[in-house]
Motif scaffolding. Structure first.
Motif, PDB file in Angstrom:
ATOM      1  N   HIS A 186       0.837  -1.209   0.000  1.00  0.00           N
ATOM      2  CA  HIS A 186       0.000   0.000   0.000  1.00  0.00           C
ATOM      3  C   HIS A 186       0.867   1.253   0.000  1.00  0.00           C
ATOM      4  CE1 HIS A 186      -2.900   2.950   1.950  1.00  0.00           C
ATOM      5  NE2 HIS A 186      -3.486   2.588   0.833  1.00  0.00           N
ATOM      6  N   GLY A 187       1.926   1.238   0.804  1.00  0.00           N
ATOM      7  CA  GLY A 187       2.846   2.379   0.833  1.00  0.00           C
ATOM      8  C   GLY A 187       3.545   2.578  -0.499  1.00  0.00           C
ATOM      9  N   GLN A 188       3.942   1.478  -1.142  1.00  0.00           N
ATOM     10  CA  GLN A 188       4.607   1.571  -2.444  1.00  0.00           C
ATOM     11  C   GLN A 188       3.646   2.091  -3.515  1.00  0.00           C
ATOM     12  OE1 GLN A 188       6.077  -2.490  -2.720  1.00  0.00           O
ATOM     13  NE2 GLN A 188       8.154  -1.831  -2.244  1.00  0.00           N
ATOM     14  N   TYR A 189       2.384   1.667  -3.445  1.00  0.00           N
ATOM     15  CA  TYR A 189       1.381   2.138  -4.410  1.00  0.00           C
ATOM     16  C   TYR A 189       1.146   3.636  -4.257  1.00  0.00           C
ATOM     17  CZ  TYR A 189      -3.120   2.697  -6.777  1.00  0.00           C
ATOM     18  OH  TYR A 189      -4.138   3.124  -7.584  1.00  0.00           O
ATOM     19  N   MET A 190       1.037   4.101  -3.018  1.00  0.00           N
ATOM     20  CA  MET A 190       0.844   5.535  -2.784  1.00  0.00           C
ATOM     21  C   MET A 190       2.059   6.335  -3.269  1.00  0.00           C
ATOM     22  SD  MET A 190      -1.104   5.644   0.909  1.00  0.00           S
ATOM     23  CE  MET A 190      -1.043   7.420   0.939  1.00  0.00           C
ATOM     24  N   GLY A 191       3.249   5.797  -3.039  1.00  0.00           N
ATOM     25  CA  GLY A 191       4.454   6.462  -3.514  1.00  0.00           C
ATOM     26  C   GLY A 191       4.493   6.543  -5.027  1.00  0.00           C
ATOM     27  N   TRP A 192       4.035   5.486  -5.690  1.00  0.00           N
ATOM     28  CA  TRP A 192       3.987   5.458  -7.154  1.00  0.00           C
ATOM     29  C   TRP A 192       3.009   6.501  -7.684  1.00  0.00           C
ATOM     30  CZ3 TRP A 192      -0.085   3.810 -10.470  1.00  0.00           C
ATOM     31  CH2 TRP A 192       0.279   3.594 -11.805  1.00  0.00           C
ATOM     32  N   LEU A 193       1.834   6.590  -7.056  1.00  0.00           N
ATOM     33  CA  LEU A 193       0.846   7.598  -7.453  1.00  0.00           C
ATOM     34  C   LEU A 193       1.415   9.010  -7.287  1.00  0.00           C
ATOM     35  CD1 LEU A 193      -2.444   6.199  -5.848  1.00  0.00           C
ATOM     36  CD2 LEU A 193      -1.946   6.361  -8.296  1.00  0.00           C
ATOM     37  N   GLN A 194       2.092   9.254  -6.164  1.00  0.00           N
ATOM     38  CA  GLN A 194       2.658  10.563  -5.883  1.00  0.00           C
ATOM     39  C   GLN A 194       3.719  10.934  -6.922  1.00  0.00           C
ATOM     40  OE1 GLN A 194       1.583  12.695  -3.483  1.00  0.00           O
ATOM     41  NE2 GLN A 194       3.001  14.193  -4.354  1.00  0.00           N
ATOM     42  N   LYS A 195       4.543   9.981  -7.319  1.00  0.00           N
ATOM     43  CA  LYS A 195       5.580  10.264  -8.315  1.00  0.00           C
ATOM     44  C   LYS A 195       4.979  10.590  -9.675  1.00  0.00           C
ATOM     45  CE  LYS A 195       9.180   7.481  -6.118  1.00  0.00           C
ATOM     46  NZ  LYS A 195       9.939   6.200  -6.151  1.00  0.00           N
ATOM     47  N   LEU A 196       3.907   9.860 -10.050  1.00  0.00           N
ATOM     48  CA  LEU A 196       3.233  10.165 -11.311  1.00  0.00           C
ATOM     49  C   LEU A 196       2.622  11.558 -11.280  1.00  0.00           C
ATOM     50  CD1 LEU A 196       1.371   6.910 -12.447  1.00  0.00           C
ATOM     51  CD2 LEU A 196       3.539   7.815 -13.238  1.00  0.00           C
ATOM     52  N   LYS A 197       2.010  11.897 -10.152  1.00  0.00           N
ATOM     53  CA  LYS A 197       1.408  13.221 -10.004  1.00  0.00           C
ATOM     54  C   LYS A 197       2.463  14.312 -10.118  1.00  0.00           C
ATOM     55  CE  LYS A 197      -0.806  16.221  -6.609  1.00  0.00           C
ATOM     56  NZ  LYS A 197      -1.250  16.352  -5.206  1.00  0.00           N
ATOM     57  N   GLU A 198       3.589  14.129  -9.429  1.00  0.00           N
ATOM     58  CA  GLU A 198       4.662  15.122  -9.488  1.00  0.00           C
ATOM     59  C   GLU A 198       5.206  15.273 -10.897  1.00  0.00           C
ATOM     60  OE1 GLU A 198       7.424  13.637  -6.649  1.00  0.00           O
ATOM     61  OE2 GLU A 198       6.221  14.271  -4.902  1.00  0.00           O
ATOM     62  N   MET A 199       5.297  14.164 -11.643  1.00  0.00           N
ATOM     63  CA  MET A 199       5.775  14.225 -13.008  1.00  0.00           C
ATOM     64  C   MET A 199       4.829  15.017 -13.890  1.00  0.00           C
ATOM     65  SD  MET A 199       6.658  11.103 -15.634  1.00  0.00           S
ATOM     66  CE  MET A 199       4.944  10.875 -16.139  1.00  0.00           C
ATOM     67  N   MET A 200       3.507  14.799 -13.693  1.00  0.00           N
ATOM     68  CA  MET A 200       2.527  15.529 -14.476  1.00  0.00           C
ATOM     69  C   MET A 200       2.531  17.018 -14.157  1.00  0.00           C
ATOM     70  SD  MET A 200       1.424  13.157 -16.332  1.00  0.00           S
ATOM     71  CE  MET A 200       0.265  14.188 -17.219  1.00  0.00           C
ATOM     72  N   VAL A 201       2.715  17.352 -12.862  1.00  0.00           N
ATOM     73  CA  VAL A 201       2.755  18.766 -12.454  1.00  0.00           C
ATOM     74  C   VAL A 201       3.988  19.447 -13.037  1.00  0.00           C
ATOM     75  CG1 VAL A 201       3.030  20.319 -10.487  1.00  0.00           C
ATOM     76  CG2 VAL A 201       1.411  18.425 -10.366  1.00  0.00           C
ATOM     77  N   GLU A 202       5.125  18.757 -12.986  1.00  0.00           N
ATOM     78  CA  GLU A 202       6.367  19.324 -13.526  1.00  0.00           C
ATOM     79  C   GLU A 202       6.247  19.523 -15.026  1.00  0.00           C
ATOM     80  OE1 GLU A 202       9.464  16.685 -12.408  1.00  0.00           O
ATOM     81  OE2 GLU A 202       9.350  17.198 -10.267  1.00  0.00           O
ATOM     82  N   HIS A 203       5.533  18.582 -15.696  1.00  0.00           N
ATOM     83  CA  HIS A 203       5.350  18.684 -17.139  1.00  0.00           C
ATOM     84  C   HIS A 203       4.526  19.904 -17.502  1.00  0.00           C
ATOM     85  CE1 HIS A 203       5.030  17.384 -21.280  1.00  0.00           C
ATOM     86  NE2 HIS A 203       3.718  17.452 -21.206  1.00  0.00           N
ATOM     87  N   GLU A 204       3.554  20.222 -16.612  1.00  0.00           N
ATOM     88  CA  GLU A 204       2.715  21.396 -16.872  1.00  0.00           C
ATOM     89  C   GLU A 204       3.548  22.661 -16.799  1.00  0.00           C
ATOM     90  OE1 GLU A 204      -0.595  21.506 -17.697  1.00  0.00           O
ATOM     91  OE2 GLU A 204      -0.420  19.360 -17.978  1.00  0.00           O
TER      92      GLU A 204
END
Length: 204
Positions: A186-204
Motif C-alpha cells: 500500500h505504501g509503495q502504491y501511494m508512492g507510485w501515485l505521488q511520483k506520477l502526479k509530481e511528473m505531471m505537475v512538472e510537465h505542466e
C-alpha cells in the motif's frame, strides 16, 4: 493550416494530461482518506529477524538461528488476489522456507502460499517440499526435487506441516507476514501515485 493542426493537437494533449492529473489526485486522495491497515499493528515474527526489507523491492527476507544451530530462512512477497468472502487481506503471500541443519550443506525448501480467505486467521498451504544436496544445487533444474505436496501420503503431509509449525511457521507468523506485506504494498502504491502526479505537475 499545419500550424493550426499542431495547436489543436497540443491543446488536446494538454486536456488529456489535465484529466490524467485529476484522476491521479482523486486516487491519491482516496488512498490517503482510507489509509488501509493504518490502525493494524503488525504482530510478532517470533524469533525471526527481518534481514531484508527494501522500500524499493516487493520481497522481504526473515531469518532465525535456533539454539540447536539449525537455520530457518523465509522469503516472501505478495502474489495474486485471493479475496473471497470476508477475507481480511485481498492478496496471498508467496513464501519460500528454507531449513538448514548444522554441519550439513543440504537444504530442505518448502514452497508455500499464505492467505486469509475466511476469517481473522490465516491459512498456509504447502505446495511442494524440495530437498537440495547444497545451496548451489537449487539452481540445477536436472535435480529431482520431489513430488507435488498434494501427491504425498496425507500422514506425511500432516507431519511436514507440524515440522514447519515447530519452527515458528504458524498462524501468528503468517498473520504478521500478510499484514506487513500488505502495508508495504500500500505504501509503495501511494508512492507510485505521488511520483506520477509530481511528473505531471512538472510537465505542466
Amino acid at each position: 493550416m499545419p500550424r493550426v493542426t499542431q495547436i489543436l493537437r497540443t491543446a488536446r494533449k494538454s486536456i488529456q494530461d489535465l484529466d490524467l492529473l485529476k484522476i491521479l489526485e482523486s486516487e491519491l486522495n482516496h488512498e490517503l482518506s482510507s489509509m488501509r491497515y493504518q490502525d493494524d499493528k503488525i504482530g510478532s515474527f517470533g524469533d525471526f529477524v527481518m534481514e531484508w526489507d527494501s522500500p524499493k523491492s516487493q520481497d522481504i527476507v526473515l531469518r532465525k538461528k535456533c539454539s540447536s544451530g539449525e537455520e530457518v530462512a523465509v522469503s516472501a512477497l505478495l502474489g495474486r488476489e485471493a479475496f473471497q468472502g470476508g477475507g481480511r487481506f485481498p492478496m496471498e503471500a508467496l513464501m519460500k522456507i528454507c531449513v538448514k541443519k548444522p554441519g550439513l550443506s543440504s537444504i530442505l525448501q518448502f514452497d508455500c502460499v499464505a492467505s486469509n480467505r475466511e476469517g481473522s486467521e490465516s491459512d498456509i498451504e504447502i505446495q511442494s517440499a524440495h530437498y537440495f544436496p547444497s545451496s548451489s544445487s537449487c539452481l540445477d533444474s536436472s535435480i529431482y526435487r520431489g513430488p507435488l505436496f498434494s501427491d504425498l501420503d496425507p500422514v506425511l503431509q500432516n507431519e511436514l506441516r507440524k515440522y514447519l509449525a515447530a519452527r515458528g511457521i504458524e498462524d501468528n507468523f503468517t498473520n504478521s507476514l500478510l499484514l506487513h506485506l500488505h502495508k508495504k504494498e500500500h505504501g509503495q502504491y501511494m508512492g507510485w501515485l505521488q511520483k506520477l502526479k509530481e511528473m505531471m505537475v512538472e510537465h505542466e
